[in-house]
Write an enzyme that holds these catalytic residues in place. Structure first.
Site, PDB file in Angstrom:
ATOM      1  N   HIS A 111      -7.388 -13.859  -7.252  1.00 45.76           N
ATOM      2  CA  HIS A 111      -7.985 -12.703  -6.589  1.00 45.76           C
ATOM      3  C   HIS A 111      -9.406 -12.554  -7.110  1.00 45.76           C
ATOM      4  CE1 HIS A 111      -8.871  -8.690  -5.165  1.00 45.76           C
ATOM      5  NE2 HIS A 111      -7.789  -8.750  -4.401  1.00 45.76           N
TER       6      HIS A 111
ATOM      7  N   LYS B 140     -12.578  -5.710   7.383  1.00 47.27           N
ATOM      8  CA  LYS B 140     -13.426  -4.618   6.892  1.00 47.27           C
ATOM      9  C   LYS B 140     -14.437  -5.067   5.840  1.00 47.27           C
ATOM     10  CE  LYS B 140     -10.278  -3.158   3.143  1.00 47.27           C
ATOM     11  NZ  LYS B 140      -9.418  -2.081   2.619  1.00 47.27           N
TER      12      LYS B 140
ATOM     13  N   LYS C  62       0.847  -1.187   0.000  1.00 40.58           N
ATOM     14  CA  LYS C  62       0.000   0.000   0.000  1.00 40.58           C
ATOM     15  C   LYS C  62       0.883   1.237   0.000  1.00 40.58           C
ATOM     16  CE  LYS C  62      -3.869  -2.400   0.512  1.00 40.58           C
ATOM     17  NZ  LYS C  62      -4.957  -2.445  -0.481  1.00 40.58           N
TER      18      LYS C  62
ATOM     19  N   LYS D 179       2.241  -9.552  -2.015  1.00 38.53           N
ATOM     20  CA  LYS D 179       1.475  -9.659  -3.255  1.00 38.53           C
ATOM     21  C   LYS D 179       1.252  -8.289  -3.894  1.00 38.53           C
ATOM     22  CE  LYS D 179      -3.060 -10.022  -3.269  1.00 38.53           C
ATOM     23  NZ  LYS D 179      -3.565  -8.639  -3.454  1.00 38.53           N
ATOM     24  N   ASN D 180       1.233  -8.288  -5.239  1.00 36.32           N
ATOM     25  CA  ASN D 180       0.673  -7.141  -5.951  1.00 36.32           C
ATOM     26  C   ASN D 180      -0.778  -6.973  -5.539  1.00 36.32           C
ATOM     27  OD1 ASN D 180       2.259  -7.858  -9.173  1.00 36.32           O
ATOM     28  ND2 ASN D 180       2.957  -6.522  -7.541  1.00 36.32           N
ATOM     29  N   ASP D 181      -1.251  -5.741  -5.500  1.00 39.63           N
ATOM     30  CA  ASP D 181      -2.688  -5.565  -5.333  1.00 39.63           C
ATOM     31  C   ASP D 181      -3.374  -5.825  -6.668  1.00 39.63           C
ATOM     32  OD1 ASP D 181      -4.972  -5.119  -3.873  1.00 39.63           O
ATOM     33  OD2 ASP D 181      -4.241  -3.271  -2.983  1.00 39.63           O
ATOM     34  N   GLU D 182      -4.702  -5.993  -6.624  1.00 39.69           N
ATOM     35  CA  GLU D 182      -5.398  -6.477  -7.812  1.00 39.69           C
ATOM     36  C   GLU D 182      -5.338  -5.551  -9.032  1.00 39.69           C
ATOM     37  OE1 GLU D 182      -8.447  -4.247  -5.377  1.00 39.69           O
ATOM     38  OE2 GLU D 182      -6.896  -5.718  -4.949  1.00 39.69           O
TER      39      GLU D 182
ATOM     40  N   HIS E 188      -9.016 -15.744  -2.320  1.00 43.57           N
ATOM     41  CA  HIS E 188      -9.468 -14.919  -1.200  1.00 43.57           C
ATOM     42  C   HIS E 188     -10.867 -15.378  -0.783  1.00 43.57           C
ATOM     43  CE1 HIS E 188      -6.283 -11.710  -1.415  1.00 43.57           C
ATOM     44  NE2 HIS E 188      -6.063 -12.401  -2.517  1.00 43.57           N
TER      45      HIS E 188
END
Length: 474
Positions: free
Chosen positions: A288, A330, A167, A193-196, A322
């Site tokens: 993902h 959250k 992030k 991990k890379n984010d999506e 996931h």
């Protein structure tokens, strides 16, 4: 058969009658893929009429009976075989010979949650559970490289694999991205991990990102003496670019086992998922589920459940998907949804919302199959030297609002430690930064393993103490 259901049966027209058999002798005989839908009719049709229309549209039929039917085509009809009027549930059996014999998950979903979700005869249609017969499992890939293989590579066996999502998810240069990876790994973390949305943005060219991540990983491994893993998003605008990214990673000098391929399975598509599984069976395939909420949120009356999505991911060959944080983080989700889905893909035999699913390919009553189930329940590694006996496990990947303080509460809800957690702000928002955030996560896990309350453990571990002060417990 109750008088109410008998009345519904009498209301069927000749076409609809061909898609209903409420006395189907043995739905679990291996000929059918079984489903349970929540159905609320949307027009003038009653529940059984609407269910028959759904069975027709999702198998061989259309809105009218056609003169081109054959005796054989009728054998391929989906059949409504059970109803629960009070709970608004219908069970539909699909002859699995309907589906592409190449083990094509996209093809199955085109049938059972394709056009039917847009039919005007319904106001609610939610696929809640699905059951695959052993005879069908044989046709599908299942996971190749599993979380057990990742554990063996990392040397991590008695705890969750502790990971992070970099992030901010966008805006870092390739060098800045690699720096965050390094800080997390240097702090003791296992998995990044890379984010999506990660792709080939102008401020973070893909090739440079791969190169710098390799350099950061090498440095962290040398300093810590521990193996590390990075999951690269290889989702792309076309097949060639996707494969080009996979090959770029393979040729960058990473050790086998130190990288995973992430696919945005819903937005990139099931074909992309199965292509990666078949081309790279020795690489962890990270599914993902971006956009899943459009189908899976409980309040959405149209779509399918988290359990259904997760089961199909395992069938397609995803190493991990996931599955949500069961209300601890959250994201929207409950233990009834998220934990059932997680257990449904990580065990050889599991209880779903309606079906008990065995992922064994041999007879469930075979003594070797029974022993495998017992070994699996005991959390022993199975199917290493006898992979023909069953479909390998798919790992729950847990992200979305978790932090070191919430690690134990999630483990308690999950009921085991056989998952990968990927905390984002739960690591990077730590008052002293990413490296301290990683240390706090490791310390929280150590406290759990030693059976010590984290507040007591934090008295001698500064990073965890700061995390407890900073992050809310709920």
């Amino acid at each position: 058969m109750s008088s109410k259901i008998e009345e519904l049966v009498q209301s069927l027209n000749p076409k609809q009658q061909g898609y209903v058999n409420l006395e189907l002798p043995d739905p679990t005989n291996g000929e059918y893929l079984l489903t349970v839908f929540r159905l609320v009719p949307g027009g003038e049709m009653n529940m059984l009429q609407a269910a028959a229309e759904i069975a027709a549209e999702s198998s061989t039929g259309t809105n009218f009976r056609v003169n081109t039917e054959t005796k054989f085509s009728k054998v391929m009809n989906a059949l409504v075989y059970q109803m629960d009027l009070e709970r608004e549930l219908v069970w539909i059996a699909y002859p699995w010979r309907l589906f592409d014999r190449g083990g094509n998950v996209q093809n199955i979903l085109t049938y059972i949650v394709g056009n039917v979700l847009g039919m005007k005869e319904i106001s609610a249609l939610k696929l809640l559970d699905v059951w695959f017969p052993p005879s069908m499992l044989e046709q599908y890939d299942g996971p190749g490289f599993t979380v057990d293989d990742m554990r063996s590579y990392l040397g991590v066996y008695d705890r969750p694999i502790l990971g992070t999502i970099v992030k901010p998810k966008m805006g870092l240069t390739s060098a800045e991205y690699a720096e965050v990876c390094y800080d997390f790994w240097a702090g003791g973390g296992d998995f990044v991990k890379n984010d999506e949305p990660q792709a080939n943005q102008d401020f973070c060219p893909y090739d440079k990102m791969v190169k710098h991540v390799k350099e950061a990983m090498d440095k962290a491994v040398k300093e810590t003496g521990k193996k590390k893993v990075h999951s690269f998003n290889v989702s792309a605008p076309d097949f060639d670019t996707m494969i080009e990214r996979c090959e770029m990673i393979r040729n960058a000098g990473f050790e086998p086992g130190s990288y995973a391929f992430l696919i945005d399975g819903i937005t990139a598509g099931w074909m992309a998922v199965q292509t990666i599984r078949r081309r790279y069976p020795d690489v962890f395939l990270h599914f993902h589920r971006a956009a899943h909420g459009a189908f899976t949120r409980p309040e959405n009356p149209i779509g399918f459940s988290v359990l259904v999505l997760s089961k199909f991911a395992r069938l397609a060959g995803a190493s991990g998907i996931h599955t949500g944080t069961a209300g601890v983080g959250k994201m929207k989700g409950t233990p009834e949804e998220d934990v059932v889905a997680a257990h449904g893909i990580q065990y050889l035999s599991s209880h779903g919302h309606f079906f008990d699913q065995s992922w064994a390919k041999i007879m469930e009553t075979d003594k070797d199959a029974i022993e495998l189930v017992n070994e699996d329940i005991a959390h022993h590694v199975i199917l290493e030297k006898d992979s023909w006996r069953g479909m390998k496990k798919c790992c729950p990947i847990v992200s979305g609002g978790l932090n070191p303080v919430r690690l134990k509460p999630f483990i308690d809800v999950m009921g085991n430690v056989d998952f990968i957690t990927t905390m984002g702000s739960g690591v990077h928002a730590h008052p002293e930064g990413t490296r301290s955030g990683a240390k706090a996560l490791i310390q929280a896990c150590d406290a759990y393993l030693q059976g010590i309350d984290i507040k007591d453990y934090a008295k001698n571990h500064r990073e965890l103490e700061q995390a407890i002060e900073f992050f809310p417990e709920k």
